[in-house]
Design a protein around this motif. Structure first.
Motif, PDB file in Angstrom:
ATOM      1  N   ILE A 143     -11.917   5.271   1.064  1.00 19.06           N
ATOM      2  CA  ILE A 143     -12.806   5.274  -0.088  1.00 19.06           C
ATOM      3  C   ILE A 143     -12.361   4.312  -1.190  1.00 19.06           C
ATOM      4  O   ILE A 143     -13.156   3.925  -2.029  1.00 19.06           O
ATOM      5  CB  ILE A 143     -12.933   6.691  -0.685  1.00 19.06           C
ATOM      6  N   GLY A 144     -11.118   3.909  -1.174  1.00 14.91           N
ATOM      7  CA  GLY A 144     -10.615   3.032  -2.225  1.00 14.91           C
ATOM      8  C   GLY A 144     -10.222   1.671  -1.701  1.00 14.91           C
ATOM      9  O   GLY A 144     -10.683   1.232  -0.642  1.00 14.91           O
ATOM     10  N   SER A 145      -9.369   1.005  -2.431  1.00 18.06           N
ATOM     11  CA  SER A 145      -8.869  -0.294  -1.978  1.00 18.06           C
ATOM     12  C   SER A 145      -8.027  -0.102  -0.720  1.00 18.06           C
ATOM     13  O   SER A 145      -7.267   0.854  -0.600  1.00 18.06           O
ATOM     14  CB  SER A 145      -8.017  -0.950  -3.057  1.00 18.06           C
ATOM     15  N   MET A 146      -8.186  -1.040   0.199  1.00 10.76           N
ATOM     16  CA  MET A 146      -7.429  -1.005   1.446  1.00 10.76           C
ATOM     17  C   MET A 146      -6.543  -2.239   1.552  1.00 10.76           C
ATOM     18  O   MET A 146      -6.866  -3.301   1.011  1.00 10.76           O
ATOM     19  CB  MET A 146      -8.358  -0.954   2.654  1.00 10.76           C
ATOM     20  N   GLY A 147      -5.455  -2.087   2.252  1.00 12.76           N
ATOM     21  CA  GLY A 147      -4.529  -3.199   2.394  1.00 12.76           C
ATOM     22  C   GLY A 147      -3.928  -3.282   3.778  1.00 12.76           C
ATOM     23  O   GLY A 147      -3.921  -2.302   4.526  1.00 12.76           O
ATOM     24  N   TRP A 148      -3.466  -4.476   4.093  1.00 10.77           N
ATOM     25  CA  TRP A 148      -2.656  -4.683   5.291  1.00 10.77           C
ATOM     26  C   TRP A 148      -1.211  -4.893   4.862  1.00 10.77           C
ATOM     27  O   TRP A 148      -0.935  -5.688   3.954  1.00 10.77           O
ATOM     28  CB  TRP A 148      -3.146  -5.907   6.080  1.00 10.77           C
TER      29      TRP A 148
ATOM     30  N   LEU B  88       3.173  -5.474   1.322  1.00  4.91           N
ATOM     31  CA  LEU B  88       1.717  -5.611   1.296  1.00  4.91           C
ATOM     32  C   LEU B  88       1.386  -7.091   1.385  1.00  4.91           C
ATOM     33  O   LEU B  88       1.874  -7.882   0.582  1.00  4.91           O
ATOM     34  CB  LEU B  88       1.156  -5.015   0.008  1.00  4.91           C
ATOM     35  N   VAL B  89       0.550  -7.467   2.348  1.00  2.55           N
ATOM     36  CA  VAL B  89       0.221  -8.886   2.498  1.00  2.55           C
ATOM     37  C   VAL B  89      -1.217  -9.216   2.110  1.00  2.55           C
ATOM     38  O   VAL B  89      -1.519 -10.369   1.805  1.00  2.55           O
ATOM     39  CB  VAL B  89       0.491  -9.393   3.930  1.00  2.55           C
ATOM     40  N   ALA B  90      -2.094  -8.238   2.121  1.00  3.05           N
ATOM     41  CA  ALA B  90      -3.485  -8.496   1.754  1.00  3.05           C
ATOM     42  C   ALA B  90      -4.140  -7.191   1.318  1.00  3.05           C
ATOM     43  O   ALA B  90      -3.836  -6.134   1.874  1.00  3.05           O
ATOM     44  CB  ALA B  90      -4.259  -9.094   2.918  1.00  3.05           C
ATOM     45  N   SER B  91      -5.024  -7.279   0.349  1.00  5.00           N
ATOM     46  CA  SER B  91      -5.730  -6.095  -0.117  1.00  5.00           C
ATOM     47  C   SER B  91      -7.162  -6.443  -0.456  1.00  5.00           C
ATOM     48  O   SER B  91      -7.483  -7.601  -0.782  1.00  5.00           O
ATOM     49  CB  SER B  91      -5.033  -5.484  -1.330  1.00  5.00           C
ATOM     50  N   ILE B  92      -8.026  -5.423  -0.396  1.00  2.26           N
ATOM     51  CA  ILE B  92      -9.442  -5.619  -0.673  1.00  2.26           C
ATOM     52  C   ILE B  92      -9.990  -4.365  -1.335  1.00  2.26           C
ATOM     53  O   ILE B  92      -9.797  -3.257  -0.851  1.00  2.26           O
ATOM     54  CB  ILE B  92     -10.204  -5.951   0.632  1.00  2.26           C
ATOM     55  N   PRO B  93     -10.683  -4.521  -2.466  1.00  2.00           N
ATOM     56  CA  PRO B  93     -11.285  -3.363  -3.122  1.00  2.00           C
ATOM     57  C   PRO B  93     -12.437  -2.795  -2.297  1.00  2.00           C
ATOM     58  O   PRO B  93     -12.895  -3.435  -1.348  1.00  2.00           O
ATOM     59  CB  PRO B  93     -11.801  -3.941  -4.449  1.00  2.00           C
ATOM     60  N   ARG B  94     -12.923  -1.646  -2.688  1.00  2.00           N
ATOM     61  CA  ARG B  94     -13.968  -0.979  -1.932  1.00  2.00           C
ATOM     62  C   ARG B  94     -15.216  -1.848  -1.780  1.00  2.00           C
ATOM     63  O   ARG B  94     -15.808  -1.907  -0.706  1.00  2.00           O
ATOM     64  CB  ARG B  94     -14.349   0.349  -2.588  1.00  2.00           C
ATOM     65  N   LEU B  95     -15.594  -2.547  -2.828  1.00  2.00           N
ATOM     66  CA  LEU B  95     -16.809  -3.360  -2.780  1.00  2.00           C
ATOM     67  C   LEU B  95     -16.579  -4.745  -2.194  1.00  2.00           C
ATOM     68  O   LEU B  95     -17.514  -5.532  -2.060  1.00  2.00           O
ATOM     69  CB  LEU B  95     -17.441  -3.464  -4.172  1.00  2.00           C
ATOM     70  N   GLY B  96     -15.347  -5.058  -1.848  1.00  2.00           N
ATOM     71  CA  GLY B  96     -15.080  -6.293  -1.117  1.00  2.00           C
ATOM     72  C   GLY B  96     -14.772  -7.516  -1.953  1.00  2.00           C
ATOM     73  O   GLY B  96     -14.300  -8.516  -1.417  1.00  2.00           O
TER      74      GLY B  96
END
Length: 117
Positions: free
Chosen positions: A30-35, A46-54
């Motif tokens: 539901i929130g920001s996701m990361g690799w 953490l190498v990459a992250s993206i908020p919920r809306l992209g």
């Protein structure tokens, strides 16, 4: 139930490409996701992250311009196409919500990326 299932890793030569996928349970997605990744003998990062809306993705300097994070909210899935891979990208890759790593108490099995020189 918390669930994270990473896939898409493998063995590739330097300069090659891979595309990682991660299916997550809704409660995490539901929130920001990361690799994240963890190389042998090194701390997880953490190498990459993206908020919920992209919009407003973020990358570690070491992967900027080579990795592109994206997500499909309808499928609760986050992706990480990786190009121009380098031997130093060799690591186990994990996805998770974006939080301080010390606060994360559940990880999936990860997917191994090995880049040969």
């Amino acid at each position: 139930q918390v669930q994270l299932v990473e896939s898409g890793g493998g063995l590739v030569q330097a300069g090659g490409s891979l595309r990682l996928s991660c299916a997550a349970s809704r409660s995490i997605f539901i929130g920001s996701m990361g690799w994240y990744r963890q190389a042998p003998g090194k701390q997880r990062e953490l190498v990459a992250s993206i908020p919920r809306l992209g919009t407003g993705t973020s990358y570690a300097g070491s992967v900027q311009g080579r990795f592109t994070i994206s997500r499909d909210n309808a499928k609760n899935t986050v992706y990480l196409p990786m190009n121009s891979l380098k031997p130093e990208d060799t690591a186990a890759y994990y996805c998770n919500s974006v939080r301080p790593i010390s606060d994360i108490d559940y990880w999936g099995q990860g997917t191994q990326v090995t880049v040969s020189s």
